[in-house]
Design a protein around this motif. Structure first.
Motif, PDB file in Angstrom:
ATOM      1  N   THR A 369       0.843  -1.192   0.000  1.00 23.68           N
ATOM      2  CA  THR A 369       0.000   0.000   0.000  1.00 23.68           C
ATOM      3  C   THR A 369       0.880   1.245   0.000  1.00 23.68           C
ATOM      4  O   THR A 369       2.105   1.154   0.123  1.00 23.68           O
ATOM      5  CB  THR A 369      -0.918   0.018   1.225  1.00 23.68           C
ATOM      6  N   LYS A 399      -0.140  11.379   0.383  1.00 21.57           N
ATOM      7  CA  LYS A 399      -1.195  10.369   0.363  1.00 21.57           C
ATOM      8  C   LYS A 399      -2.570  11.030   0.508  1.00 21.57           C
ATOM      9  O   LYS A 399      -2.768  11.936   1.314  1.00 21.57           O
ATOM     10  CB  LYS A 399      -0.971   9.370   1.505  1.00 21.57           C
ATOM     11  N   LEU A 449      -0.943  -1.462  -6.981  1.00 23.06           N
ATOM     12  CA  LEU A 449      -1.333  -0.249  -6.260  1.00 23.06           C
ATOM     13  C   LEU A 449      -1.898   0.806  -7.196  1.00 23.06           C
ATOM     14  O   LEU A 449      -2.418   1.826  -6.735  1.00 23.06           O
ATOM     15  CB  LEU A 449      -0.123   0.354  -5.529  1.00 23.06           C
ATOM     16  N   ASN A 528      -9.876  -0.880  -6.897  1.00 17.13           N
ATOM     17  CA  ASN A 528      -9.732  -0.130  -5.643  1.00 17.13           C
ATOM     18  C   ASN A 528      -8.262   0.104  -5.281  1.00 17.13           C
ATOM     19  O   ASN A 528      -7.822  -0.201  -4.169  1.00 17.13           O
ATOM     20  CB  ASN A 528     -10.446  -0.851  -4.499  1.00 17.13           C
ATOM     21  N   PRO A 530      -4.792   2.235  -4.292  1.00 19.44           N
ATOM     22  CA  PRO A 530      -4.524   3.449  -3.509  1.00 19.44           C
ATOM     23  C   PRO A 530      -4.033   4.614  -4.350  1.00 19.44           C
ATOM     24  O   PRO A 530      -4.127   5.757  -3.930  1.00 19.44           O
ATOM     25  CB  PRO A 530      -3.461   2.993  -2.511  1.00 19.44           C
ATOM     26  N   ARG A 560      -8.299   9.133  -2.041  1.00 18.62           N
ATOM     27  CA  ARG A 560      -7.363   8.355  -2.848  1.00 18.62           C
ATOM     28  C   ARG A 560      -6.273   9.287  -3.385  1.00 18.62           C
ATOM     29  O   ARG A 560      -6.527  10.447  -3.685  1.00 18.62           O
ATOM     30  CB  ARG A 560      -8.092   7.688  -4.016  1.00 18.62           C
ATOM     31  N   THR A 561      -5.040   8.789  -3.504  1.00 15.00           N
ATOM     32  CA  THR A 561      -3.949   9.584  -4.069  1.00 15.00           C
ATOM     33  C   THR A 561      -4.076   9.561  -5.582  1.00 15.00           C
ATOM     34  O   THR A 561      -4.064   8.490  -6.196  1.00 15.00           O
ATOM     35  CB  THR A 561      -2.583   8.992  -3.651  1.00 15.00           C
TER      36      THR A 561
END
Length: 612
Positions: A369, A399, A449, A528, A530, A560-561
């Motif tokens: 993550t 983040k 990711l 989904n 990150p 979310r980033t």
């Protein structure tokens, strides 16, 4: 030689078929000699040579190796004569014909079994070879495909692999089997008549030399033909994807001329290749005829003048000698085929040996993550140093924040996204994820990711459900539907004829642009990830579709980033940070309101789009 070793690695899992085929082909060779050998007593009876030579007692073997065949022949004649005395000539002749027929049956049965196993071997190796090529294509970096023609890759997977199968794999067993047949046949001939065998073989080296000269030039013409076939595939691929542009600009004649010019080059190469290949067959037939006439004259001389060989022995000699011609022809044809297939083999191995430039280090770092931030530290990128695309680019994405890249075309925005996804590696500087260089991360885990939605929605000729499911293959149907709802896609999907199970056609052709984009977003939502990369995700949409898609994107980017590349500046005004780029450099950065207040480049871009 090294390239043949590489291709033989694909044959290793199927070696049981090769060994089986070789065994049955060797048995075929043995029974080919045996079937002709059993004719000898039949001919001896028909010509009367067995009855003419009365045997009062069995022949005695001298113990000399060279006398064995003569002893065997004399003993066979003695045994047949004994059977004739006991059972009658007609009955013995009938049994000899049955035995000979059985020998021919076994001979052809073994030939069939050898060919049958060879089919399994060739098909198995071809399957593995195409599978290896496809997996290699999947592993190659994006940069490889920007430098290659897709039509040429298709040609290599279809035509070139077919050429390798037909010409190299198909010739492998013959290259091993034919020499054995030649040796066994020659040994039998030398036992029959050493002098006549030596005389008969004078023409064979001439045949081999002539055919070898033809084979040497096959490789060059084959290479040209296969390369041009790749060009033809590329033109067809472009045509299928550009039918609207071709028709609206009335460019049919231009495309037709391009296609026919390439076809003419392929035809010229193929004609040269075919002429040289076909020349081997009539030449070997002619030389075979010459061989027959020479042997007929010389054998007649030995029968009529010297009386050193019987007519029955001479006929068997002719029958066995002409069993040399098929393996000689097969061997020369196989050598020519291998030379012809070398060009295709080189093109196949060029894919299999292509350098995967995105490499992992020996012990990559695991990642599951994003904990803190993404850092671009003075990165630079170029294909060659004279044409720099990015230079000294530095940026921090904390983040959970959304950072937007804006600027005119060619400013390097998409390159940043490609470098973050590690489609390419930076030429200078470092990209860090939580303080670790992305080059040190496990590539497969790192890409898990990432999610990406691009300007051109990439969908597959499958159902809506399976296209979304690609984001998370083990997801439940409920999860797929939930992702579609977040992407504002559920409402139109349920109206399709078969709902989520509706096929969307090639490249999603049955859906509108906005619908395709929302399916792409649903796929990303289901994954989904990150980190989300949005590369001009709404630039190709109309106003109504953009509203639905933008709403879906905003839902997706919550907590979310995100790295957003935007052409329509109206879509990024809520971004946490905006970076303005020009020719690979950062010229401005800040929030939307800060940049408007500066009255700089960002403000000019906004004014050009009539946005306040």
């Amino acid at each position: 030689m090294n390239q043949y070793i590489k291709i033989l690695k694909f044959a290793r899992p199927h070696q049981k078929y090769i060994y089986g085929s070789l065994f049955f082909n060797l048995m075929y060779s043995v029974f080919q000699i045996a079937s002709l050998g059993t004719i000898l007593p039949v001919l001896g009876m028909l010509f009367g040579t067995i009855e003419a030579k009365k045997y009062s007692h069995p022949p005695v073997y001298s113990g000399e190796i060279l006398d064995f065949f003569s002893y065997a022949k004399e003993y066979a004649n003695y045994y047949v004569q004994s059977l004739v005395t006991e059972h009658g000539a007609l009955n013995v002749l009938a049994w000899l014909c049955v035995i000979t027929a059985f020998m021919f049956l076994l001979r052809n049965l073994f030939r069939y079994l050898g060919s049958f196993l060879l089919i399994n071997y060739r098909v198995g190796v071809t399957q593995d070879l195409r599978g290896a090529m496809y997996r290699k294509i999947l592993s190659l970096p994006v940069s490889f495909f920007t430098e290659s023609r897709k039509g040429d890759l298709m040609s290599r997977m279809s035509n070139d692999v077919g050429e390798v199968e037909g010409n190299i794999l198909g010739s492998l067993v013959e290259l091993i089997n034919a020499p054995f047949m030649l040796i066994s046949t020659l040994v039998t001939l030398f036992f029959l008549s050493t002098e006549m065998t030596l005389f008969s073989l004078l023409v064979l080296p001439v045949m081999g030399t002539m055919i070898a000269l033809i084979g040497k030039s096959l490789k060059k013409d084959s290479h040209e033909a296969q390369n041009e076939m790749g060009t033809i595939f590329s033109i067809v691929d472009e045509t299928l994807k550009s039918t609207k542009v071709i028709k609206i600009f009335s460019a049919e004649k231009i495309m037709d001329n391009r296609f026919m010019q390439s076809m003419q080059k392929w035809i010229n190469s193929s004609i040269r290749l075919g002429r040289k290949k076909e020349l081997a067959s009539p030449m070997s037939e002619f030389l075979g005829s010459v061989t027959f006439l020479i042997i007929a004259w010389y054998g007649g001389k030995q029968i009529i003048v010297e009386q050193s060989i019987s007519p029955a022995d001479f006929l068997v000699f002719l029958g066995i000698f002409f069993q040399i011609l098929p393996p000689v022809k097969s061997l020369s044809q196989s050598i020519s085929n291998v030379q012809k297939g070398e060009a295709s083999l080189e093109r196949v191995l060029a894919i299999l040996d292509a350098d995967v430039k995105i490499d992992e280090i020996a012990n990559p770092v695991s990642i599951s993550t994003l904990n803190h931030s993404i850092e671009f530290n003075n990165i630079g990128f170029y294909y060659d140093k004279d044409h720099t695309i990015l230079k000294n680019f530095s940026l921090s994405i904390p983040k959970g924040k959304t950072v937007a890249l804006v600027g005119q075309s060619g400013s390097g925005k998409t390159t940043i996204a490609n470098l973050l996804a590690r489609f390419y590696d930076v030429s200078e500087g470092d990209i860090m994820i939580d303080g670790t260089n992305i080059k040190h991360l496990k590539l497969d885990e790192y890409r898990k990711l990432l999610g990406m939605v691009t300007q051109e929605s990439v969908l597959f000729n499958d159902s809506v459900y399976n296209n979304i499911l690609m984001g998370k293959p083990d997801a439940t149907r409920e999860e797929v539907i939930a992702a579609a709802k977040i992407a504002n896609a559920d409402s139109f999907i349920t109206r399709l004829p078969e709902g989520y199970d509706s096929n969307i056609g090639d490249d999603g052709g049955k859906l509108s642009g906005g619908q395709k984009q929302r399916v792409s977003i649903a796929r990303a939502v289901l994954k989904n990830p990150p980190i989300m990369i949005l590369d001009e995700a709404t630039s190709a949409l109309d106003t109504e579709s953009e509203r639905f898609v933008q709403d879906a994107l905003e839902k997706m980017m919550e907590n979310r980033t995100s790295l957003v590349i935007a052409h329509r500046l109206s879509t990024i005004q809520k971004a946490d940070w905006i970076v303005v780029m020009e020719k690979g450099d950062i010229v401005e950065q800040g929030t939307h309101h800060d940049l408007i207040a500066k009255k700089g480049m960002y403000n000019k871009l906004v004014e050009l789009q009539n946005f306040d």
